[in-house]
Motif scaffolding. Structure first.
Motif, PDB file in Angstrom:
ATOM      1  N   GLY A 188       0.789  -1.055   0.101  1.00 21.52           N
ATOM      2  CA  GLY A 188       0.190   0.001   0.042  1.00 21.52           C
ATOM      3  C   GLY A 188       0.925   1.144  -0.048  1.00 21.52           C
ATOM      4  N   TRP A 189       0.270   2.380  -0.192  1.00 17.18           N
ATOM      5  CA  TRP A 189       0.949   3.627  -0.272  1.00 17.18           C
ATOM      6  C   TRP A 189       0.100   4.797  -0.219  1.00 17.18           C
ATOM      7  CZ3 TRP A 189      -0.513   0.563  -4.441  1.00 17.18           C
ATOM      8  CH2 TRP A 189      -1.304   1.006  -5.518  1.00 17.18           C
ATOM      9  N   ASN A 190       0.960   5.933   0.220  1.00 15.78           N
ATOM     10  CA  ASN A 190       0.344   7.220   0.315  1.00 15.78           C
ATOM     11  C   ASN A 190       1.466   8.322  -0.125  1.00 15.78           C
ATOM     12  OD1 ASN A 190      -2.301   7.302   1.710  1.00 15.78           O
ATOM     13  ND2 ASN A 190      -1.163   6.626   3.588  1.00 15.78           N
ATOM     14  N   ILE A 191       0.843   8.749  -1.384  1.00 14.44           N
ATOM     15  CA  ILE A 191       1.731   9.915  -2.034  1.00 14.44           C
ATOM     16  C   ILE A 191       1.195  11.115  -2.143  1.00 14.44           C
ATOM     17  CG2 ILE A 191       2.766  10.443  -4.113  1.00 14.44           C
ATOM     18  CD1 ILE A 191       2.597   7.409  -4.820  1.00 14.44           C
ATOM     19  N   PRO A 192       1.658  12.209  -1.394  1.00 11.04           N
ATOM     20  CA  PRO A 192       0.913  13.556  -1.310  1.00 11.04           C
ATOM     21  C   PRO A 192       1.607  14.414  -2.574  1.00 11.04           C
ATOM     22  CG  PRO A 192       2.405  13.057   0.597  1.00 11.04           C
ATOM     23  CD  PRO A 192       2.607  12.257  -0.511  1.00 11.04           C
ATOM     24  N   ILE A 193       0.336  14.955  -3.404  1.00 12.33           N
ATOM     25  CA  ILE A 193       0.591  15.725  -4.494  1.00 12.33           C
ATOM     26  C   ILE A 193      -0.113  16.885  -4.410  1.00 12.33           C
ATOM     27  CG2 ILE A 193       0.007  15.747  -7.046  1.00 12.33           C
ATOM     28  CD1 ILE A 193      -0.574  12.623  -6.807  1.00 12.33           C
ATOM     29  N   GLY A 194       0.914  17.798  -3.770  1.00 11.81           N
ATOM     30  CA  GLY A 194       0.219  19.308  -3.510  1.00 11.81           C
ATOM     31  C   GLY A 194      -0.551  19.212  -2.374  1.00 11.81           C
ATOM     32  N   GLY A 195      -1.713  19.698  -2.681  1.00 16.50           N
ATOM     33  CA  GLY A 195      -2.750  19.759  -1.540  1.00 16.50           C
ATOM     34  C   GLY A 195      -3.799  18.477  -1.857  1.00 16.50           C
ATOM     35  N   ALA A 196      -3.284  17.374  -2.462  1.00 17.46           N
ATOM     36  CA  ALA A 196      -4.025  16.082  -2.642  1.00 17.46           C
ATOM     37  C   ALA A 196      -3.409  15.046  -2.451  1.00 17.46           C
ATOM     38  CB  ALA A 196      -4.420  15.802  -4.154  1.00 17.46           C
ATOM     39  N   LEU A 197      -4.002  13.806  -2.217  1.00 11.13           N
ATOM     40  CA  LEU A 197      -3.224  12.401  -1.614  1.00 11.13           C
ATOM     41  C   LEU A 197      -3.631  11.489  -2.701  1.00 11.13           C
ATOM     42  CD1 LEU A 197      -1.415  11.398   0.478  1.00 11.13           C
ATOM     43  CD2 LEU A 197      -3.786  10.749   1.836  1.00 11.13           C
ATOM     44  N   LEU A 198      -2.701  10.753  -3.339  1.00 11.03           N
ATOM     45  CA  LEU A 198      -2.856   9.492  -4.060  1.00 11.03           C
ATOM     46  C   LEU A 198      -2.447   8.405  -3.013  1.00 11.03           C
ATOM     47  CD1 LEU A 198      -3.522   8.352  -6.903  1.00 11.03           C
ATOM     48  CD2 LEU A 198      -1.107   8.442  -7.325  1.00 11.03           C
ATOM     49  N   SER A 199      -3.644   7.672  -2.849  1.00 12.72           N
ATOM     50  CA  SER A 199      -3.431   6.337  -2.137  1.00 12.72           C
ATOM     51  C   SER A 199      -3.863   4.754  -2.849  1.00 12.72           C
ATOM     52  CB  SER A 199      -4.159   6.302  -0.762  1.00 12.72           C
ATOM     53  OG  SER A 199      -3.713   7.698  -0.178  1.00 12.72           O
ATOM     54  N   GLY A 200      -3.680   3.870  -2.100  1.00 14.12           N
ATOM     55  CA  GLY A 200      -3.807   2.476  -2.761  1.00 14.12           C
ATOM     56  C   GLY A 200      -3.347   1.307  -2.134  1.00 14.12           C
ATOM     57  N   ASP A 201      -3.930   0.175  -2.727  1.00  9.40           N
ATOM     58  CA  ASP A 201      -3.555  -1.117  -1.848  1.00  9.40           C
ATOM     59  C   ASP A 201      -3.513  -2.218  -3.274  1.00  9.40           C
ATOM     60  OD1 ASP A 201      -3.072  -0.620   0.811  1.00  9.40           O
ATOM     61  OD2 ASP A 201      -5.201  -0.292   0.689  1.00  9.40           O
ATOM     62  N   ILE A 202      -2.716  -3.024  -3.310  1.00 11.28           N
ATOM     63  CA  ILE A 202      -2.495  -4.299  -4.254  1.00 11.28           C
ATOM     64  C   ILE A 202      -2.422  -5.530  -3.253  1.00 11.28           C
ATOM     65  CG2 ILE A 202      -1.506  -5.504  -5.879  1.00 11.28           C
ATOM     66  CD1 ILE A 202      -0.690  -2.720  -7.256  1.00 11.28           C
ATOM     67  N   LEU A 203      -3.486  -6.451  -3.474  1.00 10.23           N
ATOM     68  CA  LEU A 203      -3.512  -7.536  -2.491  1.00 10.23           C
ATOM     69  C   LEU A 203      -3.418  -9.005  -3.295  1.00 10.23           C
ATOM     70  CD1 LEU A 203      -4.264  -8.975   0.258  1.00 10.23           C
ATOM     71  CD2 LEU A 203      -6.533  -8.602  -0.302  1.00 10.23           C
ATOM     72  N   SER A 204      -2.548  -9.727  -3.002  1.00  3.51           N
ATOM     73  CA  SER A 204      -2.570 -10.923  -3.707  1.00  3.51           C
ATOM     74  C   SER A 204      -2.927 -11.977  -2.711  1.00  3.51           C
ATOM     75  CB  SER A 204      -1.142 -11.117  -4.539  1.00  3.51           C
ATOM     76  OG  SER A 204      -0.809 -12.442  -4.871  1.00  3.51           O
ATOM     77  N   GLN A 205      -4.019 -12.852  -3.138  1.00  2.21           N
ATOM     78  CA  GLN A 205      -4.231 -14.044  -2.189  1.00  2.21           C
ATOM     79  C   GLN A 205      -4.269 -15.502  -2.831  1.00  2.21           C
ATOM     80  OE1 GLN A 205      -8.166 -12.639   0.078  1.00  2.21           O
ATOM     81  NE2 GLN A 205      -8.292 -11.202  -1.798  1.00  2.21           N
ATOM     82  N   ASP A 206      -3.609 -16.338  -2.249  1.00  4.14           N
ATOM     83  CA  ASP A 206      -3.704 -17.636  -2.524  1.00  4.14           C
ATOM     84  C   ASP A 206      -5.079 -18.330  -2.399  1.00  4.14           C
ATOM     85  OD1 ASP A 206      -1.157 -17.551  -4.088  1.00  4.14           O
ATOM     86  OD2 ASP A 206      -0.251 -18.145  -2.042  1.00  4.14           O
ATOM     87  N   THR A 207      -5.739 -19.126  -3.186  1.00  2.00           N
ATOM     88  CA  THR A 207      -6.970 -19.714  -2.808  1.00  2.00           C
ATOM     89  C   THR A 207      -6.918 -21.238  -3.492  1.00  2.00           C
ATOM     90  OG1 THR A 207      -7.971 -19.318  -5.020  1.00  2.00           O
ATOM     91  CG2 THR A 207      -8.280 -17.588  -3.376  1.00  2.00           C
ATOM     92  N   SER A 208      -7.678 -22.147  -2.708  1.00  2.00           N
ATOM     93  CA  SER A 208      -7.905 -23.510  -3.100  1.00  2.00           C
ATOM     94  C   SER A 208      -8.380 -23.568  -4.394  1.00  2.00           C
ATOM     95  CB  SER A 208      -8.232 -24.206  -1.890  1.00  2.00           C
ATOM     96  OG  SER A 208      -9.723 -23.783  -1.592  1.00  2.00           O
ATOM     97  N   SER A 209      -9.385 -22.813  -4.874  1.00  2.00           N
ATOM     98  CA  SER A 209      -9.931 -23.179  -6.004  1.00  2.00           C
ATOM     99  C   SER A 209      -9.536 -22.525  -7.386  1.00  2.00           C
ATOM    100  CB  SER A 209     -11.575 -23.043  -5.837  1.00  2.00           C
ATOM    101  OG  SER A 209     -11.868 -21.824  -5.625  1.00  2.00           O
ATOM    102  N   GLU A 210      -8.947 -21.106  -6.989  1.00  2.00           N
ATOM    103  CA  GLU A 210      -8.676 -20.134  -8.151  1.00  2.00           C
ATOM    104  C   GLU A 210      -7.377 -19.757  -8.122  1.00  2.00           C
ATOM    105  OE1 GLU A 210     -11.439 -17.030  -8.413  1.00  2.00           O
ATOM    106  OE2 GLU A 210     -13.155 -17.872  -7.729  1.00  2.00           O
TER     107      GLU A 210
END
Length: 349
Positions: A181-203
Motif C-alpha cells: 500500500g502507499w500514500n503519495i502527497p501531491i500538492g494539496g491532494a493525496l494519492l493512495s492505494g493497495d494491491i492484494l494478492s491472495q492464494d486460494t484453493s479453487s482459483e
C-alpha cells in the motif's frame, strides 16, 4: 446479550465509575429506514444502546463496551502502551488498508461502502503488538482468533520523506495474503492505494486492488473535498449473475460475502464523493458507486447535523441507477428499490 443484560451492565458500570477511576460513556441511537418500490413501501427501524468503560493504571488500560444490537460485547481488551510499544490483548478493532469506499486489505469486519453508521467498527478477538521505530516507521504483529478461521499477519509501515508505504504478509483462514500500500502527497491532494494478492484453493492466485485520489479545497468560504476511487475485485463476476448456480460456481466470492469481507459482486467499480461543510455543525456528502461491468449504481446523499452538544441527526437518501436486474437494481428477480430514506438520531452521554 439482550437489552436487559445490557442495561444491567450499565448499572454495574455506573457503580464502578462512582467507586473508582473508571471513565464511562455511551449513546442511544434510533435508525429508521423507509423504502419505496413498485411493490409498495416498507419501514424498518430499531434502537442501539451502547455503553463504553475505560480505566487506566499507569501504562495499562482496560477497555470494555457492550451494545444492544449487532456484536453485543463489542470491546473487552487489556492494553499496554509505553515508550514505542503498544500491546492489545482481547477484543478490539483494527483497520488496515487505504480504501475510501472499498477496502480489499481490510478483511477484519470492514464496513459496507454505503454504511450509514461507521462510528464504531466491530471488534475482533486478537493479540496485537506495534513497535514504533525511531524513524517514525513501525512494525505490527497480529493474531486473530475466530470460529471460522484464525489469522496471523506481519505489517511494516515505512514513513518516507516524499511518500509512505506499507507491506503486509498474512495467513488468513489458511490462505496466504501479500499486500502493498502507499500514500503519495501531491500538492494539496493525496494519492493512495493497495494491491492484494491472495492464494486460494479453487482459483489459484487472485489479485485485487484499490486506488483513490483525494483533494481538499475551499468552496464558498467553507471546507470541501472530492474523492475518486477505482476498485478491482479479483473474485467478482465479469458478467451479471443470472442464477443461484452462478454463486455455487464461485465459492471464493460467496464465502467472502457470507463472512462479511466483501460487499460487491462485480469485478470493477468506480466511486466519486463530494463533501461540503456549509456550517460548522452540518456536513453534507453526495457519493456515487458504479459497477463498471453491469453499469448499475447507487447514488446517495448523506447529511450529518450536530443538533446539540450531545445529539446528532443523520439523514441519508439512496437511489439505485441503471437497468433492472443488475447488482443495484434488483438482482435475480428481486424487487427493485426506487428510493430509500434513512434517518438516525443519536444521543451521547
Amino acid at each position: 446479550m439482550n437489552l436487559t443484560l445490557t442495561l444491567s451492565l450499565a448499572v454495574l458500570l455506573c457503580g464502578a465509575a462512582q467507586a473508582s477511576s473508571w471513565n464511562t460513556s455511551g449513546h442511544v441511537k434510533y435508525l429508521g429506514q423507509q423504502q419505496f418500490s413498485a411493490q409498495g413501501e416498507r419501514f424498518d427501524g430499531g434502537e442501539n444502546i451502547r455503553l463504553n468503560a475505560q480505566r487506566a493504571e499507569g501504562s495499562w488500560q482496560f477497555d470494555g463496551a457492550a451494545q444492544s444490537r449487532g456484536q453485543h460485547i463489542d470491546r473487552l481488551a487489556l492494553k499496554y502502551s509505553a515508550e514505542q510499544n503498544l500491546v492489545i490483548m482481547g477484543r478490539d478493532s483494527i483497520s488496515w488498508g487505504h480504501g475510501l469506499f472499498f477496502n480489499p486489505v481490510d478483511v477484519f469486519a470492514p464496513f459496507s461502502p454505503v454504511a450509514i453508521d461507521t462510528e464504531y467498527k466491530p471488534g475482533i478477538d486478537m493479540l496485537y503488538w506495534q513497535h514504533v521505530l525511531d524513524s517514525g516507521s513501525d512494525i505490527q504483529l497480529l493474531h486473530v482468533d475466530r470460529s471460522d478461521g484464525n489469522s496471523d499477519a506481519f505489517r511494516y509501515f515505512h514513513m518516507g520523506d516524499s511518500f509512505d508505504w506499507t507491506a503486509t504478509f498474512a495467513r488468513h483462514k489458511d490462505q496466504t495474503q501479500v499486500a502493498l500500500g502507499w500514500n503519495i502527497p501531491i500538492g494539496g491532494a493525496l494519492l493512495s492505494g493497495d494491491i492484494l494478492s491472495q492464494d486460494t484453493s479453487s482459483e489459484g492466485n487472485v489479485v485485487s486492488g484499490v486506488v483513490n485520489f483525494q483533494h481538499w479545497f475551499t468552496w464558498l468560504n467553507a471546507p470541501a473535498s472530492i474523492s475518486l476511487e477505482y476498485f478491482h475485485n479479483g473474485f467478482g463476476f465479469k458478467r451479471t449473475p443470472t442464477s443461484p448456480l452462478d454463486f455455487v460456481n464461485n465459492p471464493e466470492l460467496t464465502q467472502r460475502l457470507q463472512d462479511g469481507e466483501l460487499y460487491t459482486l462485480g469485478r470493477d467499480y468506480s466511486a466519486i464523493g463530494v463533501s461540503f461543510m456549509p456550517h460548522p455543525l452540518w456536513q453534507s456528502q453526495i457519493s456515487h458507486i458504479l459497477n463498471l461491468n453491469d453499469h448499475s449504481g447507487l447514488l446517495y446523499w448523506q447529511n450529518t447535523l450536530d443538533s446539540s452538544e450531545n445529539t446528532r441527526l443523520n439523514v441519508t437518501f439512496l437511489w439505485p441507477l441503471g437497468k433492472g436486474g443488475r447488482e443495484y437494481t434488483g438482482l435475480l428477480d428481486q424487487p427493485r428499490m426506487d428510493l430509500q430514506l434513512q434517518v438516525q438520531f443519536a444521543w451521547y452521554f
